[in-house]
Design a protein around this motif. Structure first.
Motif, PDB file in Angstrom:
ATOM      1  N   ARG A  51      -4.096   2.985  -9.540  1.00  0.00           N
ATOM      2  CA  ARG A  51      -5.480   2.963  -9.075  1.00  0.00           C
ATOM      3  C   ARG A  51      -5.903   1.561  -8.650  1.00  0.00           C
ATOM      4  NH1 ARG A  51      -9.690   6.291 -12.572  1.00  0.00           N
ATOM      5  NH2 ARG A  51      -8.196   7.869 -11.871  1.00  0.00           N
ATOM      6  N   GLN A  52      -5.452   0.551  -9.369  1.00  0.00           N
ATOM      7  CA  GLN A  52      -5.799  -0.820  -8.989  1.00  0.00           C
ATOM      8  C   GLN A  52      -5.143  -1.208  -7.663  1.00  0.00           C
ATOM      9  OE1 GLN A  52      -5.467  -3.720 -12.142  1.00  0.00           O
ATOM     10  NE2 GLN A  52      -6.291  -2.310 -13.679  1.00  0.00           N
ATOM     11  N   TRP A  53      -3.913  -0.766  -7.446  1.00  0.00           N
ATOM     12  CA  TRP A  53      -3.252  -1.030  -6.175  1.00  0.00           C
ATOM     13  C   TRP A  53      -3.985  -0.331  -5.023  1.00  0.00           C
ATOM     14  CZ3 TRP A  53      -0.235  -4.909  -5.530  1.00  0.00           C
ATOM     15  CH2 TRP A  53       0.619  -5.344  -6.548  1.00  0.00           C
ATOM     16  N   GLN A  54      -4.417   0.886  -5.266  1.00  0.00           N
ATOM     17  CA  GLN A  54      -5.153   1.612  -4.226  1.00  0.00           C
ATOM     18  C   GLN A  54      -6.449   0.895  -3.874  1.00  0.00           C
ATOM     19  OE1 GLN A  54      -5.382   5.382  -6.198  1.00  0.00           O
ATOM     20  NE2 GLN A  54      -3.240   5.898  -5.793  1.00  0.00           N
ATOM     21  N   ALA A  55      -7.134   0.358  -4.893  1.00  0.00           N
ATOM     22  CA  ALA A  55      -8.360  -0.395  -4.634  1.00  0.00           C
ATOM     23  C   ALA A  55      -8.064  -1.674  -3.849  1.00  0.00           C
ATOM     24  CB  ALA A  55      -9.064  -0.732  -5.951  1.00  0.00           C
ATOM     25  N   ALA A  56      -6.959  -2.331  -4.176  1.00  0.00           N
ATOM     26  CA  ALA A  56      -6.572  -3.546  -3.442  1.00  0.00           C
ATOM     27  C   ALA A  56      -6.251  -3.220  -1.993  1.00  0.00           C
ATOM     28  CB  ALA A  56      -5.373  -4.203  -4.121  1.00  0.00           C
ATOM     29  N   HIS A  74       0.073 -11.615 -11.436  1.00  0.00           N
ATOM     30  CA  HIS A  74      -0.548 -10.352 -11.841  1.00  0.00           C
ATOM     31  C   HIS A  74      -0.060  -9.173 -11.001  1.00  0.00           C
ATOM     32  CE1 HIS A  74      -3.724 -11.156 -14.901  1.00  0.00           C
ATOM     33  NE2 HIS A  74      -3.487 -12.404 -14.513  1.00  0.00           N
ATOM     34  N   ASP A  75       0.634  -9.447  -9.917  1.00  0.00           N
ATOM     35  CA  ASP A  75       1.162  -8.391  -9.067  1.00  0.00           C
ATOM     36  C   ASP A  75       2.520  -7.893  -9.537  1.00  0.00           C
ATOM     37  OD1 ASP A  75      -1.127  -8.631  -7.456  1.00  0.00           O
ATOM     38  OD2 ASP A  75      -0.214 -10.277  -6.320  1.00  0.00           O
ATOM     39  N   VAL A  76       2.970  -8.377 -10.689  1.00  0.00           N
ATOM     40  CA  VAL A  76       4.193  -7.928 -11.353  1.00  0.00           C
ATOM     41  C   VAL A  76       3.784  -7.103 -12.576  1.00  0.00           C
ATOM     42  CG1 VAL A  76       6.224  -8.714 -12.638  1.00  0.00           C
ATOM     43  CG2 VAL A  76       5.523  -9.913 -10.559  1.00  0.00           C
ATOM     44  N   PRO A  88      10.520  -6.176 -10.026  1.00  0.00           N
ATOM     45  CA  PRO A  88       9.161  -6.682 -10.238  1.00  0.00           C
ATOM     46  C   PRO A  88       8.219  -6.497  -9.056  1.00  0.00           C
ATOM     47  CG  PRO A  88      10.699  -8.499  -9.939  1.00  0.00           C
ATOM     48  CD  PRO A  88      11.529  -7.258 -10.087  1.00  0.00           C
ATOM     49  N   PHE A  89       8.757  -6.368  -7.828  1.00  0.00           N
ATOM     50  CA  PHE A  89       7.878  -6.307  -6.653  1.00  0.00           C
ATOM     51  C   PHE A  89       7.871  -4.932  -5.983  1.00  0.00           C
ATOM     52  CE2 PHE A  89       9.150 -10.793  -7.028  1.00  0.00           C
ATOM     53  CZ  PHE A  89       7.899 -11.325  -7.292  1.00  0.00           C
ATOM     54  N   ASP A  90       8.403  -3.916  -6.664  1.00  0.00           N
ATOM     55  CA  ASP A  90       8.415  -2.578  -6.064  1.00  0.00           C
ATOM     56  C   ASP A  90       7.010  -2.116  -5.690  1.00  0.00           C
ATOM     57  OD1 ASP A  90      11.118  -2.384  -6.212  1.00  0.00           O
ATOM     58  OD2 ASP A  90      11.167  -0.579  -7.452  1.00  0.00           O
ATOM     59  N   ARG A  91       6.066  -2.284  -6.592  1.00  0.00           N
ATOM     60  CA  ARG A  91       4.710  -1.806  -6.335  1.00  0.00           C
ATOM     61  C   ARG A  91       4.009  -2.687  -5.295  1.00  0.00           C
ATOM     62  NH1 ARG A  91       2.581   1.582 -11.058  1.00  0.00           N
ATOM     63  NH2 ARG A  91       4.532   2.209 -12.059  1.00  0.00           N
ATOM     64  N   ARG A  94       5.320  -1.612  -2.018  1.00  0.00           N
ATOM     65  CA  ARG A  94       4.873  -0.279  -1.633  1.00  0.00           C
ATOM     66  C   ARG A  94       3.422  -0.288  -1.165  1.00  0.00           C
ATOM     67  NH1 ARG A  94       4.570   3.468  -6.549  1.00  0.00           N
ATOM     68  NH2 ARG A  94       6.678   2.591  -6.765  1.00  0.00           N
ATOM     69  N   TYR A  95       2.568  -1.007  -1.871  1.00  0.00           N
ATOM     70  CA  TYR A  95       1.134  -0.935  -1.597  1.00  0.00           C
ATOM     71  C   TYR A  95       0.615  -2.046  -0.675  1.00  0.00           C
ATOM     72  CZ  TYR A  95       0.615   2.609  -5.253  1.00  0.00           C
ATOM     73  OH  TYR A  95       0.703   3.755  -6.001  1.00  0.00           O
ATOM     74  N   ILE A  96       1.261  -3.203  -0.688  1.00  0.00           N
ATOM     75  CA  ILE A  96       0.731  -4.348   0.065  1.00  0.00           C
ATOM     76  C   ILE A  96       1.603  -4.660   1.278  1.00  0.00           C
ATOM     77  CG2 ILE A  96       0.003  -6.761  -0.043  1.00  0.00           C
ATOM     78  CD1 ILE A  96      -1.730  -4.853  -1.701  1.00  0.00           C
ATOM     79  N   THR A  97       2.819  -5.098   1.058  1.00  0.00           N
ATOM     80  CA  THR A  97       3.730  -5.417   2.157  1.00  0.00           C
ATOM     81  C   THR A  97       5.149  -5.547   1.619  1.00  0.00           C
ATOM     82  OG1 THR A  97       4.334  -7.056   3.854  1.00  0.00           O
ATOM     83  CG2 THR A  97       3.239  -7.884   1.897  1.00  0.00           C
ATOM     84  N   PRO A  98       6.148  -5.118   2.383  1.00  0.00           N
ATOM     85  CA  PRO A  98       7.537  -5.320   1.950  1.00  0.00           C
ATOM     86  C   PRO A  98       8.013  -6.757   2.124  1.00  0.00           C
ATOM     87  CG  PRO A  98       7.481  -4.212   4.075  1.00  0.00           C
ATOM     88  CD  PRO A  98       6.052  -4.302   3.604  1.00  0.00           C
ATOM     89  N   ASP A  99       7.232  -7.573   2.778  1.00  0.00           N
ATOM     90  CA  ASP A  99       7.654  -8.935   3.145  1.00  0.00           C
ATOM     91  C   ASP A  99       7.141  -9.953   2.128  1.00  0.00           C
ATOM     92  OD1 ASP A  99       8.522 -11.196   4.407  1.00  0.00           O
ATOM     93  OD2 ASP A  99       7.448 -10.841   6.293  1.00  0.00           O
ATOM     94  N   LEU A 100       8.048 -10.543   1.356  1.00  0.00           N
ATOM     95  CA  LEU A 100       7.662 -11.582   0.399  1.00  0.00           C
ATOM     96  C   LEU A 100       7.583 -12.956   1.045  1.00  0.00           C
ATOM     97  CD1 LEU A 100       9.753 -10.611  -2.778  1.00  0.00           C
ATOM     98  CD2 LEU A 100       7.390  -9.998  -2.212  1.00  0.00           C
TER      99      LEU A 100
END
Length: 295
Positions: A51-56, A74-76, A88-91, A94-100
């Motif tokens: 839910r927090q990822w969806q809000a972001a 906090h994104d981990v 650690p960066f799967d979410r 998925r929700y923000i960007t695949p590019d680190l």
């Protein structure tokens, strides 16, 4: 032509997110119409909760484009140990960007993102070997006169009189040496929930080239620190031919919007005789600070 970056950080959707600040940010960001929006990490308060990822995602969707974003600690995930240690960066992907390691370029300007977050610590950060190599390769391909901006989450040093025990980039010295090697003009970061402008030479005076540090406070959470307690802040950065102008913008519950409270002028090396940056507080009286220009 001047190039404007709106730099926000530490969104922290989920408690203690401040919806009023977020709504004001959206309106003011569109009114400012920056050439680029930068978000320097901590999209969510707890990465374990969808839910927090969806809000972001929704907040990011409502903000201006184009955007360059990087991950924060906090994104981990915190509680999902297997994800934390091994994915650690799967979410985030998925929700923000695949590019680190995002890159944005415009004529004469390059903005490059790197990731200091990782799954082996709760709060700390590090520019690991792969991140160092990727950043080095990206910077090496730029023309010498390009205005170079690097973005990551964790700071390399504390603001003056900062009292909290928060982790910095664990290999801050090595990271600052990399910035100096490629004459990076500007480092944008967050994490401390307090605005700050300084220079890498404040922490490593022997550096051949000093990189200006521009730190954003928390833009949409209630966890501002120090004199930004209870307030929300971001930075409007205008890059010009001979330097960059940084305005700290501040919103609190009594404010009608994000308003300038201080302005800094960061001269570019070899374009001015000055070797210090200038700050103009809200009362408009000019003063000098300790930030040292690169050269």
């Amino acid at each position: 032509m001047p190039f404007r970056i709106l730099h926000i950080s530490d969104i922290h959707t989920g408690p203690p997110f401040n919806p009023a600040a977020a709504e004001r940010l959206i309106a003011d960001a569109h009114a400012l119409n920056p050439d680029l929006l930068v978000i320097s990490g901590d999209f969510v308060q707890r990465a374990d909760f969808s839910r927090q990822w969806q809000a972001a995602c929704e907040l990011r969707r409502r903000l201006p484009q184009p955007q360059l974003v990087v991950a924060g600690n906090h994104d981990v995930p915190l509680f999902l140990l297997h994800e934390r240690l091994f994915r650690p960066f799967d979410r985030y992907r998925r929700y923000i960007t695949p590019d680190l390691n995002p890159v944005f370029t415009a004529p004469g300007i390059a903005v490059i993102g790197a990731c200091t977050a990782h799954g082996w610590t709760i709060d700390g950060g590090r520019l690991n070997r792969d991140q160092m190599q990727t950043l080095r390769s990206q910077l090496a391909g730029l023309a010498a006169d390009t205005y170079k901006v690097v973005v990551w989450h964790h700071p390399v040093g504390f603001p003056p009189a900062y009292q909290r025990k928060r982790p910095l980039v664990a290999n801050a010295g090595e990271a600052m040496q990399l910035l100096a090697e490629f004459a990076v003009d500007l480092l944008l970061c967050g994490h401390l929930h307090l605005s700050f402008v300084g220079n890498t030479r404040d922490f490593l005076p022997e550096l051949r080239h000093g990189t200006y540090i521009v730190q954003s406070g928390t833009t949409t959470s209630r966890r501002g620190y120090g004199d930004e307690h209870g307030a929300n802040t971001c930075n409007l950065i205008t890059i010009e031919a001979d330097g960059a102008r940084v305005q700290h913008l501040r919103f609190d519950q009594r404010s009608t919007g994000f308003q300038p409270v201080a302005e800094h002028w960061l001269p570019r090396p070899n374009t001015t005789g000055s070797d210090h940056h200038h700050v103009t507080p809200a009362n408009r009286s000019s003063s000098r600070t300790s930030g040292v220009a690169g050269g």
